[in-house]
Design a protein around this motif. Sequence first.
Motif, PDB file in Angstrom:
ATOM      1  N   ASN A 136       0.825  -1.206   0.000  1.00 34.67           N
ATOM      2  CA  ASN A 136       0.000   0.000   0.000  1.00 34.67           C
ATOM      3  C   ASN A 136       0.858   1.255   0.000  1.00 34.67           C
ATOM      4  N   THR A 137       2.000   1.214   0.659  1.00 36.04           N
ATOM      5  CA  THR A 137       2.882   2.362   0.737  1.00 36.04           C
ATOM      6  C   THR A 137       3.441   2.715  -0.632  1.00 36.04           C
ATOM      7  N   TYR A 138       3.715   1.690  -1.447  1.00 37.29           N
ATOM      8  CA  TYR A 138       4.362   1.910  -2.730  1.00 37.29           C
ATOM      9  C   TYR A 138       3.419   1.669  -3.905  1.00 37.29           C
ATOM     10  N   SER A 139       2.129   1.839  -3.700  1.00 38.89           N
ATOM     11  CA  SER A 139       1.174   1.469  -4.739  1.00 38.89           C
ATOM     12  C   SER A 139       1.254   2.366  -5.981  1.00 38.89           C
ATOM     13  N   LYS A 140       1.762   3.595  -5.862  1.00 39.48           N
ATOM     14  CA  LYS A 140       1.826   4.481  -7.022  1.00 39.48           C
ATOM     15  C   LYS A 140       3.239   4.997  -7.242  1.00 39.48           C
ATOM     16  N   SER A 141       4.216   4.117  -7.100  1.00 44.30           N
ATOM     17  CA  SER A 141       5.594   4.548  -7.284  1.00 44.30           C
ATOM     18  C   SER A 141       6.404   3.424  -7.923  1.00 44.30           C
TER      19      SER A 141
ATOM     20  N   GLU B 120      12.447  -5.831   2.397  1.00 45.40           N
ATOM     21  CA  GLU B 120      11.569  -6.451   1.401  1.00 45.40           C
ATOM     22  C   GLU B 120      11.367  -5.535   0.194  1.00 45.40           C
ATOM     23  N   VAL B 121      11.354  -4.214   0.430  1.00 37.87           N
ATOM     24  CA  VAL B 121      11.036  -3.244  -0.616  1.00 37.87           C
ATOM     25  C   VAL B 121      12.004  -2.063  -0.532  1.00 37.87           C
ATOM     26  N   TYR B 122      12.511  -1.640  -1.694  1.00 40.84           N
ATOM     27  CA  TYR B 122      13.367  -0.460  -1.789  1.00 40.84           C
ATOM     28  C   TYR B 122      12.755   0.499  -2.807  1.00 40.84           C
ATOM     29  N   PRO B 123      12.367   1.713  -2.389  1.00 40.56           N
ATOM     30  CA  PRO B 123      11.827   2.685  -3.350  1.00 40.56           C
ATOM     31  C   PRO B 123      12.930   3.196  -4.270  1.00 40.56           C
ATOM     32  N   ILE B 124      12.558   3.477  -5.510  1.00 39.57           N
ATOM     33  CA  ILE B 124      13.499   3.969  -6.512  1.00 39.57           C
ATOM     34  C   ILE B 124      13.167   5.429  -6.818  1.00 39.57           C
ATOM     35  N   ASP B 125      14.178   6.295  -6.684  1.00 38.20           N
ATOM     36  CA  ASP B 125      14.028   7.706  -7.023  1.00 38.20           C
ATOM     37  C   ASP B 125      14.621   7.955  -8.405  1.00 38.20           C
ATOM     38  N   LYS B 126      15.005   9.170  -8.678  1.00 34.67           N
ATOM     39  CA  LYS B 126      15.570   9.542  -9.983  1.00 34.67           C
ATOM     40  C   LYS B 126      16.879   8.815 -10.286  1.00 34.67           C
ATOM     41  N   ASP B 127      17.766   8.722  -9.297  1.00 36.45           N
ATOM     42  CA  ASP B 127      19.076   8.106  -9.487  1.00 36.45           C
ATOM     43  C   ASP B 127      19.423   7.323  -8.222  1.00 36.45           C
ATOM     44  N   VAL B 128      19.574   6.014  -8.340  1.00 39.10           N
ATOM     45  CA  VAL B 128      19.829   5.148  -7.186  1.00 39.10           C
ATOM     46  C   VAL B 128      21.024   4.262  -7.487  1.00 39.10           C
TER      47      VAL B 128
ATOM     48  N   TYR C  86       9.620   0.782  -7.366  1.00 46.91           N
ATOM     49  CA  TYR C  86      10.388   0.172  -6.292  1.00 46.91           C
ATOM     50  C   TYR C  86      10.938  -1.190  -6.717  1.00 46.91           C
ATOM     51  N   LEU C  87      11.882  -1.680  -5.931  1.00 45.88           N
ATOM     52  CA  LEU C  87      12.427  -3.023  -6.090  1.00 45.88           C
ATOM     53  C   LEU C  87      11.859  -3.882  -4.974  1.00 45.88           C
ATOM     54  N   LYS C  88      11.275  -5.013  -5.348  1.00 43.93           N
ATOM     55  CA  LYS C  88      10.681  -5.951  -4.378  1.00 43.93           C
ATOM     56  C   LYS C  88      11.559  -7.184  -4.313  1.00 43.93           C
ATOM     57  N   LEU C  89      11.955  -7.569  -3.120  1.00 47.65           N
ATOM     58  CA  LEU C  89      12.800  -8.737  -2.928  1.00 47.65           C
ATOM     59  C   LEU C  89      12.042 -10.002  -3.308  1.00 47.65           C
ATOM     60  N   ILE C  90      12.664 -10.845  -4.148  1.00 40.92           N
ATOM     61  CA  ILE C  90      12.050 -12.112  -4.550  1.00 40.92           C
ATOM     62  C   ILE C  90      12.517 -13.237  -3.639  1.00 40.92           C
ATOM     63  N   ASN C  91      13.793 -13.190  -3.214  1.00 38.61           N
ATOM     64  CA  ASN C  91      14.332 -14.225  -2.336  1.00 38.61           C
ATOM     65  C   ASN C  91      13.535 -14.304  -1.046  1.00 38.61           C
ATOM     66  N   GLN C  92      13.627 -15.459  -0.393  1.00 37.97           N
ATOM     67  CA  GLN C  92      13.091 -15.545   0.949  1.00 37.97           C
ATOM     68  C   GLN C  92      14.087 -14.877   1.878  1.00 37.97           C
ATOM     69  N   LYS C  93      13.611 -13.934   2.645  1.00 37.62           N
ATOM     70  CA  LYS C  93      14.469 -13.109   3.477  1.00 37.62           C
ATOM     71  C   LYS C  93      15.270 -13.936   4.483  1.00 37.62           C
ATOM     72  N   ASP C  94      14.666 -14.984   5.029  1.00 41.59           N
ATOM     73  CA  ASP C  94      15.321 -15.765   6.077  1.00 41.59           C
ATOM     74  C   ASP C  94      16.416 -16.690   5.544  1.00 41.59           C
ATOM     75  N   THR C  95      16.513 -16.875   4.227  1.00 44.46           N
ATOM     76  CA  THR C  95      17.562 -17.737   3.672  1.00 44.46           C
ATOM     77  C   THR C  95      18.864 -16.985   3.422  1.00 44.46           C
ATOM     78  N   LEU C  96      18.835 -15.655   3.522  1.00 38.76           N
ATOM     79  CA  LEU C  96      20.030 -14.849   3.255  1.00 38.76           C
ATOM     80  C   LEU C  96      20.807 -14.624   4.552  1.00 38.76           C
ATOM     81  N   PRO C  97      22.146 -14.696   4.495  1.00 39.33           N
ATOM     82  CA  PRO C  97      22.952 -14.547   5.717  1.00 39.33           C
ATOM     83  C   PRO C  97      23.217 -13.101   6.122  1.00 39.33           C
ATOM     84  N   PHE C  98      22.460 -12.142   5.596  1.00 39.09           N
ATOM     85  CA  PHE C  98      22.634 -10.731   5.940  1.00 39.09           C
ATOM     86  C   PHE C  98      21.257 -10.091   5.960  1.00 39.09           C
TER      87      PHE C  98
END
Length: 143
Positions: free
Chosen positions: A38-43, A61-69, A45-57
Amino acid sequence: MYNVISLAFKYLFIFIIYFFMFSIIRLIYLDIKGMGLNTYSKSTYLKLINQKDTLPFKIKEVYPIDKDVTIGRSNQNNIAIKDPYISKQHMRIVEDEGDFYLEDLNSANGTFINGDRVMDAVRLENGDSIRLGQIEFLFVNRR
């Protein structure tokens, strides 16, 4: 004496069942709340596909994308990810005239869009999968 003990175990068992049901409902609620769509419904963003708990760091889940990232392992990037397979300055996403382009910044392990290695700046489409290091993101553009 046995009636008192059996009555205590009966109420304890009922309490455990209700506590278990409450925990399951709470987990479902937190999972739905954590999706953050809902927060990013009109913007964009990058959505994580991996399962978060399988990564060692740690990773969001979501990173908003601006003009230059910029994305990389260094804290100087807009999005810093501590994956050892990601370069310090790994990739960049730039907006130009309403379109988003991904550019690999000469990373050691490369950046992949939909399974193909990025050699030059590539125009991103809604639904593209972006893989860098051990991470895979879904590019979402709702503009």
